[in-house]
Design a protein around this motif. Structure first.
Motif, short mmCIF file in Angstrom:
data_model
loop_
_atom_site.label_atom_id
_atom_site.label_comp_id
_atom_site.label_asym_id
_atom_site.label_seq_id
_atom_site.Cartn_x
_atom_site.Cartn_y
_atom_site.Cartn_z
N LEU A 1 0.56 -0.84 -0.09
CA LEU A 1 -0.06 -0.04 -0.07
C LEU A 1 1.13 1.21 0.04
CD1 LEU A 1 -2.85 1.42 0.55
CD2 LEU A 1 -2.60 1.08 2.44
N LYS A 2 1.03 1.57 -0.94
CA LYS A 2 1.35 2.79 -1.35
C LYS A 2 0.52 4.81 -0.87
CE LYS A 2 5.05 5.89 -3.93
NZ LYS A 2 6.37 5.40 -3.21
N LEU A 3 0.95 5.38 0.50
CA LEU A 3 -0.22 6.06 0.50
C LEU A 3 -0.72 6.91 -0.53
CD1 LEU A 3 0.16 6.06 5.02
CD2 LEU A 3 -0.95 4.59 2.93
N ASP A 4 0.02 8.03 -0.63
CA ASP A 4 0.09 8.77 -1.71
C ASP A 4 -0.77 8.35 -2.91
OD1 ASP A 4 2.37 7.88 -2.33
OD2 ASP A 4 3.18 9.22 -3.81
N ARG A 5 -1.04 6.72 -3.17
CA ARG A 5 -1.21 6.53 -4.50
C ARG A 5 -2.62 6.20 -3.84
NH1 ARG A 5 3.07 1.98 -6.68
NH2 ARG A 5 4.46 3.85 -7.00
N ALA A 6 -3.31 5.43 -2.72
CA ALA A 6 -4.18 5.12 -2.17
C ALA A 6 -5.10 6.88 -2.31
CB ALA A 6 -4.24 4.26 -0.65
N LYS A 7 -4.19 7.78 -1.49
CA LYS A 7 -5.46 9.16 -1.43
C LYS A 7 -5.80 9.23 -2.96
CE LYS A 7 -3.67 9.78 2.50
NZ LYS A 7 -3.04 10.64 3.92
N GLU A 8 -5.02 9.59 -3.78
CA GLU A 8 -4.97 9.87 -5.01
C GLU A 8 -6.14 8.95 -5.84
OE1 GLU A 8 -4.96 11.96 -8.88
OE2 GLU A 8 -3.75 12.86 -6.97
N LEU A 9 -5.99 7.76 -5.96
CA LEU A 9 -7.30 7.11 -6.17
C LEU A 9 -7.95 7.43 -5.53
CD1 LEU A 9 -7.87 4.60 -8.03
CD2 LEU A 9 -7.38 3.26 -5.81
N GLU A 10 -8.21 7.51 -4.39
CA GLU A 10 -9.42 7.90 -3.36
C GLU A 10 -10.07 8.93 -4.38
OE1 GLU A 10 -11.40 8.93 0.43
OE2 GLU A 10 -9.98 8.04 0.92
N HIS A 11 -9.40 10.58 -4.58
CA HIS A 11 -9.45 11.50 -5.41
C HIS A 11 -9.86 11.19 -6.42
CE1 HIS A 11 -9.69 14.92 -6.34
NE2 HIS A 11 -9.17 15.17 -7.17
#
Length: 119
Positions: A72-82
């Motif tokens: 899990l790459k946190l910045d990517r997960a947040k970008e995906l959510e957005h």
């Protein structure tokens, strides 16, 4: 006075357009199970923010698990959510699973990420 009436009308229209948030369990069956393949973007948008956050993380984990990708790459997960939220706002009739699929694949393509289900 002539400015008050239009202002009040505009405020009433804004209130009518606001949608009450509901608990994610609203969409569960009698056993309390949520069919993640049937949840729509409109339903996700109508839940509380923490429920929407939870679901997008769950979907992301599910997709990554299917692909055999255990990180899990946190910045990517947040970008995906957005991205999913933006997609869902534009496509309320679509399923959340479709929004996730489209956006995960797009992000993987942009970043040059290859996973087991796409090789």
């Amino acid at each position: 006075m002539k400015f008050i009436a239009p202002l009040c009308a505009a405020m009433m229209l804004g209130v009518g357009a606001a949608q009450a948030q509901v608990d994610l369990t609203t969409y569960a069956d009698a056993n309390g199970d949520l069919d993640v393949q049937k949840l729509t973007c409109a339903q996700l948008a109508g839940t509380f923010q923490e429920d929407a956050d939870f679901m997008t993380v769950w979907y992301s984990g599910w997709y990554n698990g299917l692909a055999g990708y255990s990180k899990l790459k946190l910045d990517r997960a947040k970008e995906l959510e957005h991205r999913v939220i933006v997609y869902c706002k534009a496509n309320p009739d679509k399923k959340v699973i479709t929004a996730m699929d489209i956006n995960i694949k797009q992000m993987r393509k942009e970043l040059g990420i290859k996973v087991n289900d796409e090789k």
